[in-house]
Motif scaffolding. Structure first.
Motif, short mmCIF file in Angstrom:
data_model
loop_
_atom_site.label_atom_id
_atom_site.label_comp_id
_atom_site.label_asym_id
_atom_site.label_seq_id
_atom_site.Cartn_x
_atom_site.Cartn_y
_atom_site.Cartn_z
N ALA A 1 14.50 -1.81 44.44
CA ALA A 1 15.04 -0.63 43.76
C ALA A 1 15.48 -0.96 42.35
O ALA A 1 15.27 -0.17 41.41
CB ALA A 1 16.21 -0.07 44.57
N LEU A 2 16.10 -2.11 42.18
CA LEU A 2 16.53 -2.52 40.84
C LEU A 2 15.34 -2.80 39.93
O LEU A 2 15.38 -2.48 38.73
CB LEU A 2 17.43 -3.76 40.94
N ARG A 3 14.29 -3.39 40.48
CA ARG A 3 13.09 -3.64 39.68
C ARG A 3 12.47 -2.33 39.19
O ARG A 3 12.00 -2.24 38.05
CB ARG A 3 12.06 -4.43 40.49
N VAL B 1 14.49 2.00 32.93
CA VAL B 1 15.44 3.11 32.80
C VAL B 1 16.83 2.58 32.46
O VAL B 1 17.51 3.07 31.56
CB VAL B 1 15.49 3.93 34.10
N ASN B 2 17.24 1.53 33.19
CA ASN B 2 18.56 0.95 32.94
C ASN B 2 18.66 0.31 31.56
O ASN B 2 19.70 0.38 30.90
CB ASN B 2 18.89 -0.09 34.02
N ALA B 3 17.57 -0.29 31.12
CA ALA B 3 17.57 -0.90 29.78
C ALA B 3 17.71 0.17 28.71
O ALA B 3 18.44 0.00 27.73
CB ALA B 3 16.27 -1.68 29.57
N LEU C 1 14.05 -7.64 29.34
CA LEU C 1 13.81 -9.04 29.68
C LEU C 1 14.96 -9.64 30.50
O LEU C 1 14.73 -10.30 31.52
CB LEU C 1 13.60 -9.85 28.40
N ILE C 2 16.18 -9.42 30.05
CA ILE C 2 17.32 -10.05 30.73
C ILE C 2 17.50 -9.50 32.13
O ILE C 2 17.91 -10.22 33.06
CB ILE C 2 18.61 -9.89 29.89
N ARG C 3 17.16 -8.24 32.35
CA ARG C 3 17.28 -7.66 33.69
C ARG C 3 16.21 -8.21 34.62
O ARG C 3 16.49 -8.56 35.78
CB ARG C 3 17.21 -6.13 33.61
N ARG C 4 14.98 -8.30 34.15
CA ARG C 4 13.91 -8.83 34.99
C ARG C 4 14.14 -10.29 35.33
O ARG C 4 13.96 -10.72 36.48
CB ARG C 4 12.57 -8.65 34.28
N ARG C 5 14.54 -11.06 34.35
CA ARG C 5 14.77 -12.48 34.58
C ARG C 5 15.95 -12.69 35.54
O ARG C 5 15.90 -13.57 36.41
CB ARG C 5 15.04 -13.18 33.24
N MET D 1 27.74 -2.92 32.72
CA MET D 1 26.59 -2.11 33.12
C MET D 1 25.72 -2.83 34.14
O MET D 1 25.22 -2.21 35.08
CB MET D 1 25.77 -1.72 31.89
N MET D 2 25.53 -4.15 33.97
CA MET D 2 24.72 -4.89 34.93
C MET D 2 25.33 -4.83 36.33
O MET D 2 24.63 -4.62 37.33
CB MET D 2 24.59 -6.35 34.48
N VAL D 3 26.64 -5.00 36.41
CA VAL D 3 27.31 -4.95 37.71
C VAL D 3 27.24 -3.53 38.29
O VAL D 3 26.98 -3.34 39.49
CB VAL D 3 28.78 -5.41 37.58
#
Length: 381
Positions: free
Chosen positions: A7-9, A14-16, A49-53, A99-101
């Protein structure tokens, strides 16, 4: 891979995009950023990039490697070279972490508890390493003449937030305790003035930063004499060119966020001065701090303030009288008047208020009234 990771992937882009919109809406420097600068620093691409990694590494339970950290540092350096300030970067880093959390929690379901804990744990441990790498890169991107003052700003903000400081202090020595002096001013200082003030502290290697355009924080090691700290605060006030309300408090490293709160509260009730006479602490201003948070009592004191402002310089007279520990000779000298004139004014205070300025009740009541009158514009109106 679990449903939570999937789901996060699916929501990475959208989140970025939401993250970039948040930075632009909440960070003033990003609002004013020219389109070509926006393109150069690549906010959206880095957010993706930072979210995928992060998802890849958290799923594999692996830490950020040196290549990851070098890439994050390069982004920090890029932001410095684009002219973005330390406060703006601290704000963006805070927003990014929150936001990441939040993104993880928003998609987690009760059956995802194991993966939720794995992700949050990974973000907690690796987020500190990523933040340190980013700030190291940022300091390298600042012009050579500004590197020391920038490092001192970053150090000040880390100390005030009780964050780890070792990754970016290098040759800077860290004390076990610091005195925090908060300098508040009525109007925001210009960017040029803020830079000049920060640079002025670099010679002493004192951590210093603007928490807001109208609020300066100066940190001095606990073993530095107060007289030296006061001298530097006075120099800052002269550079700022506005009356300054100063409050201070001392605390141990690791608990300075609490110390900051006390110093800030003290500064908010301290009377503004062109040349601060001292560094008032909780012991000096606790009555005024309590009154400021008790509207009914504050309103009651305003009655005495209204009576005093109608007399011949009675507020200034009482201010000098109490600042000089009720020594008539010293107070008269500070006011450039004869001691008999001082006595006349003190009698007028007694007549107008019904309170003897030299009595225990007078000291408690009238000193608080004077402090509030001097600190709050139009207090007696």
């Amino acid at each position: 891979m679990s449903a939570l990771f999937n789901a996060l992937r699916e929501r990475v882009e959208v989140n970025a995009r939401l993250a970039v919109e948040t930075y632009t809406n909440e960070v003033s420097e990003y609002q004013a950023m020219a389109p070509e600068v926006d393109d150069r620093i690549g906010m959206y691409d880095f957010a993706v990039l930072i979210r995928r990694r992060s998802l890849d590494l958290a799923a594999a339970e692996l830490p950020l490697d040196q290549k990851d950290l070098a890439g994050i540092a390069a982004v920090g350096r890029q932001r410095a070279e684009a002219g973005l300030s330390v406060p703006s970067q601290q704000q963006v880093l805070g927003l990014h972490t929150a936001m990441m959390v939040r993104e993880v929690h928003d998609l987690a379901r009760p059956e995802d508890v194991t993966d939720l804990l794995r992700l949050v744990g990974w973000l907690g441990a690796q987020g500190v390493r990523a933040r340190s790498a980013y700030l190291r890169g940022y300091t390298r991107g600042v012009g050579t003449a500004q590197v020391l003052s920038t490092r001192l700003e970053i150090l000040a903000r880390a100390l005030l937030a009780d964050e780890p400081v070792e990754p970016f202090v290098a040759d800077l020595r860290i004390a076990g305790q610091y005195r925090i002096s908060i300098v508040g001013i009525p109007s925001p200082a210009t960017p040029e003035t803020r830079s000049e003030v920060v640079a002025a502290f670099a010679a002493d290697r004192f951590p210093v930063t603007w928490l807001a355009p109208d609020e300066l924080a100066v940190l001095t090691p606990g073993n530095v004499p107060q007289a030296k700290t006061l001298h530097r605060v006075r120099h800052a006030a002269a550079l700022i060119g506005q009356p300054c309300a100063v409050g201070s408090a001392q605390g141990a490293v690791g608990r300075l966020a609490e110390t900051l709160s006390w110093a800030r509260e003290a500064s908010r009730v301290a009377p503004p001065q062109d040349r601060p006479e001292r560094l008032p602490e909780l012991a000096d201003l606790f009555v005024e701090m309590a009154v400021a948070h008790t509207p009914a009592i504050d309103g009651w004191l305003r009655g005495y303030a209204k009576a005093l402002v109608g007399g011949p310089d009675l507020v200034a007279t009482l201010g000098a009288y109490y600042a000089n520990d009720m020594n008539r000779t010293s107070a008269a000298a500070a006011l450039h008047i004869h001691p008999r004139t001082l006595d006349y004014r003190l009698r007028r205070v007694r007549e107008i208020t019904g309170v003897d300025p030299g009595s225990t009740v007078g000291v408690r009541l009238l000193s608080a009234t004077v402090a509030r009158t001097l600190a709050v514009p139009h207090y007696a109106d």
